[in-house]
Design a protein around this motif. Sequence first.
Motif, PDB file in Angstrom:
ATOM      1  N   THR A  47       0.829  -1.191   0.000  1.00  0.00           N
ATOM      2  CA  THR A  47       0.000   0.000   0.000  1.00  0.00           C
ATOM      3  C   THR A  47       0.876   1.258   0.000  1.00  0.00           C
ATOM      4  O   THR A  47       1.809   1.354   0.795  1.00  0.00           O
ATOM      5  N   PRO A  48       0.604   2.227  -0.878  1.00  0.00           N
ATOM      6  CA  PRO A  48       1.347   3.488  -0.850  1.00  0.00           C
ATOM      7  C   PRO A  48       1.273   4.128   0.538  1.00  0.00           C
ATOM      8  O   PRO A  48       0.225   4.121   1.178  1.00  0.00           O
ATOM      9  N   ARG A  49       2.376   4.682   0.992  1.00  0.00           N
ATOM     10  CA  ARG A  49       2.438   5.223   2.347  1.00  0.00           C
ATOM     11  C   ARG A  49       1.445   6.355   2.571  1.00  0.00           C
ATOM     12  O   ARG A  49       0.906   6.505   3.669  1.00  0.00           O
ATOM     13  N   LEU A  50       1.222   7.159   1.551  1.00  0.00           N
ATOM     14  CA  LEU A  50       0.264   8.246   1.707  1.00  0.00           C
ATOM     15  C   LEU A  50      -1.123   7.704   2.008  1.00  0.00           C
ATOM     16  O   LEU A  50      -1.852   8.254   2.851  1.00  0.00           O
ATOM     17  N   LEU A  51      -1.506   6.591   1.358  1.00  0.00           N
ATOM     18  CA  LEU A  51      -2.813   5.999   1.616  1.00  0.00           C
ATOM     19  C   LEU A  51      -2.865   5.347   2.991  1.00  0.00           C
ATOM     20  O   LEU A  51      -3.917   5.346   3.648  1.00  0.00           O
ATOM     21  N   MET A  52      -1.742   4.807   3.453  1.00  0.00           N
ATOM     22  CA  MET A  52      -1.703   4.257   4.804  1.00  0.00           C
ATOM     23  C   MET A  52      -1.913   5.370   5.827  1.00  0.00           C
ATOM     24  O   MET A  52      -2.706   5.224   6.767  1.00  0.00           O
ATOM     25  N   LYS A  53      -1.227   6.480   5.633  1.00  0.00           N
ATOM     26  CA  LYS A  53      -1.383   7.617   6.549  1.00  0.00           C
ATOM     27  C   LYS A  53      -2.804   8.159   6.501  1.00  0.00           C
ATOM     28  O   LYS A  53      -3.390   8.495   7.536  1.00  0.00           O
ATOM     29  N   LEU A  54      -3.355   8.241   5.297  1.00  0.00           N
ATOM     30  CA  LEU A  54      -4.723   8.725   5.155  1.00  0.00           C
ATOM     31  C   LEU A  54      -5.700   7.809   5.875  1.00  0.00           C
ATOM     32  O   LEU A  54      -6.625   8.273   6.550  1.00  0.00           O
ATOM     33  N   SER A  55      -5.504   6.504   5.768  1.00  0.00           N
ATOM     34  CA  SER A  55      -6.377   5.532   6.433  1.00  0.00           C
ATOM     35  C   SER A  55      -6.318   5.683   7.941  1.00  0.00           C
ATOM     36  O   SER A  55      -7.350   5.671   8.633  1.00  0.00           O
ATOM     37  N   ILE A  56      -5.114   5.818   8.474  1.00  0.00           N
ATOM     38  CA  ILE A  56      -4.943   5.998   9.916  1.00  0.00           C
ATOM     39  C   ILE A  56      -5.645   7.268  10.377  1.00  0.00           C
ATOM     40  O   ILE A  56      -6.374   7.281  11.364  1.00  0.00           O
ATOM     41  N   GLN A  57      -5.418   8.344   9.605  1.00  0.00           N
ATOM     42  CA  GLN A  57      -6.030   9.632   9.953  1.00  0.00           C
ATOM     43  C   GLN A  57      -7.557   9.565   9.910  1.00  0.00           C
ATOM     44  O   GLN A  57      -8.241  10.036  10.825  1.00  0.00           O
ATOM     45  N   LEU A  58      -8.104   8.985   8.857  1.00  0.00           N
ATOM     46  CA  LEU A  58      -9.556   8.930   8.703  1.00  0.00           C
ATOM     47  C   LEU A  58     -10.205   8.123   9.821  1.00  0.00           C
ATOM     48  O   LEU A  58     -11.247   8.510  10.364  1.00  0.00           O
ATOM     49  N   HIS A  59      -9.589   7.003  10.169  1.00  0.00           N
ATOM     50  CA  HIS A  59     -10.172   6.174  11.223  1.00  0.00           C
ATOM     51  C   HIS A  59     -10.117   6.889  12.572  1.00  0.00           C
ATOM     52  O   HIS A  59     -11.109   6.910  13.313  1.00  0.00           O
ATOM     53  N   LEU A  60      -8.982   7.503  12.891  1.00  0.00           N
ATOM     54  CA  LEU A  60      -8.862   8.186  14.169  1.00  0.00           C
ATOM     55  C   LEU A  60      -9.743   9.429  14.233  1.00  0.00           C
ATOM     56  O   LEU A  60     -10.175   9.842  15.306  1.00  0.00           O
TER      57      LEU A  60
END
Length: 211
Positions: free
Chosen positions: A24-37
């Motif tokens: 998974t691209p790191r930007l999408l990983m960060k976005l996923s973490i941010q959206l969930h939190l």
Amino acid sequence: MPENTRLNGNIDQIDLEFVEREATPRLLMKLSIQLHLAGLSLSNTVSILEIFGVERARSTVHNWVHKADLQPESGRCPDHVAVDETVIQLDDEQYWLYAAVDPETNELLHTKLEPTTTKVLAYSFLTELSEKHDVSDAVFLVDGSHSLQDACQRHGFDFRYEKHGNRNAVERVFREIKRRTLCFSNCFSNAETETADNWLRSFSFAWNQLI
């Protein structure tokens, strides 16, 4: 400050050093973490990833959040600290959540999840708080909790009983945490206490970025 600026700043602070091999691209990983939190359920978060052509399980996103090991910044020097303890439901178990909030900013300073409440645990919580922040001159706002009042006294902190007023800050945080843990029970199904404690620190990190 515009909301999108705060969101971008939050994403920039997410460290992915734990990643070894991840497609998974790191930007999408960060976005996923941010959206969930920020409030999105795991199911809805993976649906967002699917928009970008990435299919991941809910457990994968949950693991990203856990391994990122996010927590509130230390080194604060608040004038007042609202402290409280409350029972929250995780899966089919009840735990005691200790929390300290700066009522002037509504920022979470420290949280701790415990299986019960005692004077020893309350004292330990304030010890951890004082190791992270300069609270030696702060006025602690405490409600009817005898264990927290006792802990403040043993630490030599200046404290006063306050049921409303500035204590509303910590009550708002507790309401949001309870809403999140009830709505997103898939985060905590069969979760160990340490995992839930880690999620709450991550939640604190996101809360402080978005308030």
